[in-house]
Design an enzyme around this catalytic site. Sequence first.
Site, short mmCIF file in Angstrom:
data_model
loop_
_atom_site.label_atom_id
_atom_site.label_comp_id
_atom_site.label_asym_id
_atom_site.label_seq_id
_atom_site.Cartn_x
_atom_site.Cartn_y
_atom_site.Cartn_z
N GLU A 90 0.68 -1.15 -0.09
CA GLU A 90 -0.05 -0.01 -0.07
C GLU A 90 0.79 1.15 0.19
O GLU A 90 2.22 1.38 0.44
CB GLU A 90 -0.70 -0.08 1.05
CG GLU A 90 -2.17 -0.97 1.02
CD GLU A 90 -3.24 -0.77 2.16
OE1 GLU A 90 -2.82 -0.05 3.07
OE2 GLU A 90 -4.21 -1.52 1.92
N HIS A 114 -9.90 10.38 3.95
CA HIS A 114 -9.71 9.49 2.97
C HIS A 114 -9.90 10.27 1.64
O HIS A 114 -10.97 10.78 1.48
CB HIS A 114 -10.55 8.37 3.14
CG HIS A 114 -10.00 7.22 2.33
ND1 HIS A 114 -9.75 7.01 0.88
CD2 HIS A 114 -9.36 5.75 2.72
CE1 HIS A 114 -9.36 5.84 0.43
NE2 HIS A 114 -9.06 5.10 1.62
N ARG A 135 -1.70 10.10 1.46
CA ARG A 135 -2.93 10.06 1.46
C ARG A 135 -3.61 11.57 1.83
O ARG A 135 -4.40 11.89 1.03
CB ARG A 135 -3.64 9.39 2.62
CG ARG A 135 -5.07 9.04 2.74
CD ARG A 135 -5.56 8.14 3.81
NE ARG A 135 -5.23 6.77 3.46
CZ ARG A 135 -5.53 5.79 4.12
NH1 ARG A 135 -6.34 6.09 5.22
NH2 ARG A 135 -5.70 4.52 3.65
N HIS A 180 -12.16 9.94 7.66
CA HIS A 180 -11.82 8.26 7.83
C HIS A 180 -11.19 7.96 9.15
O HIS A 180 -11.48 6.92 9.58
CB HIS A 180 -10.93 8.00 6.66
CG HIS A 180 -10.57 6.29 6.39
ND1 HIS A 180 -11.87 5.78 6.33
CD2 HIS A 180 -9.50 5.93 6.38
CE1 HIS A 180 -11.22 4.57 5.92
NE2 HIS A 180 -9.69 4.54 6.29
N ARG A 224 -1.68 8.91 9.76
CA ARG A 224 -1.80 7.56 9.85
C ARG A 224 -1.39 6.85 8.74
O ARG A 224 -1.98 7.18 7.60
CB ARG A 224 -3.16 6.93 10.55
CG ARG A 224 -3.32 5.55 10.74
CD ARG A 224 -4.58 5.09 11.05
NE ARG A 224 -5.42 5.40 10.11
CZ ARG A 224 -5.99 4.70 9.25
NH1 ARG A 224 -5.41 3.31 9.05
NH2 ARG A 224 -6.89 5.02 8.24
C1 SIN Z 1 -8.48 1.74 2.56
O1 SIN Z 1 -8.50 0.71 2.29
O2 SIN Z 1 -8.26 2.49 1.56
C2 SIN Z 1 -8.23 2.26 3.82
C3 SIN Z 1 -7.50 1.37 4.87
C4 SIN Z 1 -6.84 2.24 5.81
O3 SIN Z 1 -7.55 3.50 6.04
O4 SIN Z 1 -5.95 1.82 6.86
#
Ligand code: SIN
Length: 510
Positions: A118, A234, A280, A339, A374
């Site tokens: 990720e 998010h 993010r 989020h 985060r």
């Molecule tokens: C996501 O799946 O994009 C969110 C994952 C997260 O916020 O840790």
Amino acid sequence: MTDRVTFDGPVILGAGLAGLTAALAAVDTGGKALVLSPTPLATGCSSAWAQGGMAAALSDEDAPALHAADTIAAGAGLCDPTAVELLTTEGPAAVRALAALGAPFDRQPDGGFVLSLEAAHAKARVARVGGDGAGAAIMAAVIATVRATPAVEVRENARARRLLQDATGRVVGLIAEIDGALVEILAPAVILATGGVGGLYAVTTTPAQVRGEGLGLAALAGAEIADPEFVQFHPTAIDIGKDPAPLATEALRGEGAILRDRDGRAFMADYHPARELAPRDVVARAIHAERAAGRGAFLDATQAVGAHFPHEFPAVFAACMGAGIDPRVQPIPVTPAVHYHMGGVATDLDGRASLPGLYAAGECASTGVQGANRLASNSLLEAAVFGARAGRAAAAERAIGGEPVSLEPLPDLPEAALQTLRKAMSRDAGVIRDAEGLERLATQIEALEPAYGPCPTVVAAKLIVRAALARQESRGGHYRADFPATALPERTFVTLQDQETGRAVRYAAE
Ligand code: SIN
């Protein structure tokens, strides 16, 4: 007259991963725990909605120190390195413990975890379940374990209306509302695991009833709060007019999905060299800017995922199809949405808050691991690692303390006023903030208390807004249009009383 009961073990508010992990850890040494859940289990907590997974150094190519370095880099100068070391060192065992409870993580043919990469992780280290179903599957396994553990008593349709304190300030229990009736519960320890603040905003990916209640209850009792201004947006909630907004997981961008405006132009190269995999907060601001300019923002996964949607991303697929969008062949309209809350009740490494008898775990706590931003897939991990630590520490408390001194339940904010507040929070304490908007919002929030009394949700909003005003810099999830530069790294530690006397306390990050 309100009934009074005494419970011989920790009372835990909230039944997400942090709350239930705390309960199981608390009873592990032979005691008992009481969990109060405002909704039926698995229905009202953000944990069950998590699409990502759990990040941990689970492969031979990875190490806790590498995971720690990524966590600290994402945290933009405000992580507590000791807390991060603990999270990343205990992380692999926490994931394996959940697997042992029955959480069906995706596996390799040799039994190893399937690990995804990720954004902002240097290694593939996110353990997932069925593509985008980690939260629901992990919670199902934990709930089954709790249901099979008689020492954990669960009351659904139960919420806290006030923390009870003795004359020394020690937390000695709480006033609960269970099935509509008030009851005073005295206990040696209370653990707050009430989740974040998404429901304080008009656009959120979290359950609407998660609206900073634990933060407000703790602050009203005098507990220290850390970094409340740091709210994570998010970038890609699905913009189909739903409240809460369904999430289009970051993993879609990991698979190669592209962000485009309504004319089909890919715009992320204008904002960051890492394009769709930029941090993010950068992606959230880019999408905010495109939408504000009237160009719209759409996540195009037609090439990257296409026909694989139904089995690779079943939750996203179902949300889109339910709104008449077929993501196999159509771009998904997206918007930034609240989020996660990095800030929360300040705790030590065992979940202890600044008031004796009070603990916090999960999103409503601030352990220092999340910093100003985060790292993806660190939230379920924090809930599991620090939930267990808080449960064990709270179970060791034996004495209940003195007679409670104030027995009035705190008021709730009426629904119409809450909806007005949510819109104002999204407008003025959102992705981009400035003094003018924050001052306007602070004035609006301060008018609520004389009208409705000390509502925990209003107090949570006030903490966020006052700290956002005080932080005259931009860092991580907090972006001030009037102070775009980053200053020295300092965390905020504040009590309600400090804020009311105009004193926001900061300490330099370690
Ligand atoms: C996501 O799946 O994009 C969110 C994952 C997260 O916020 O840790």
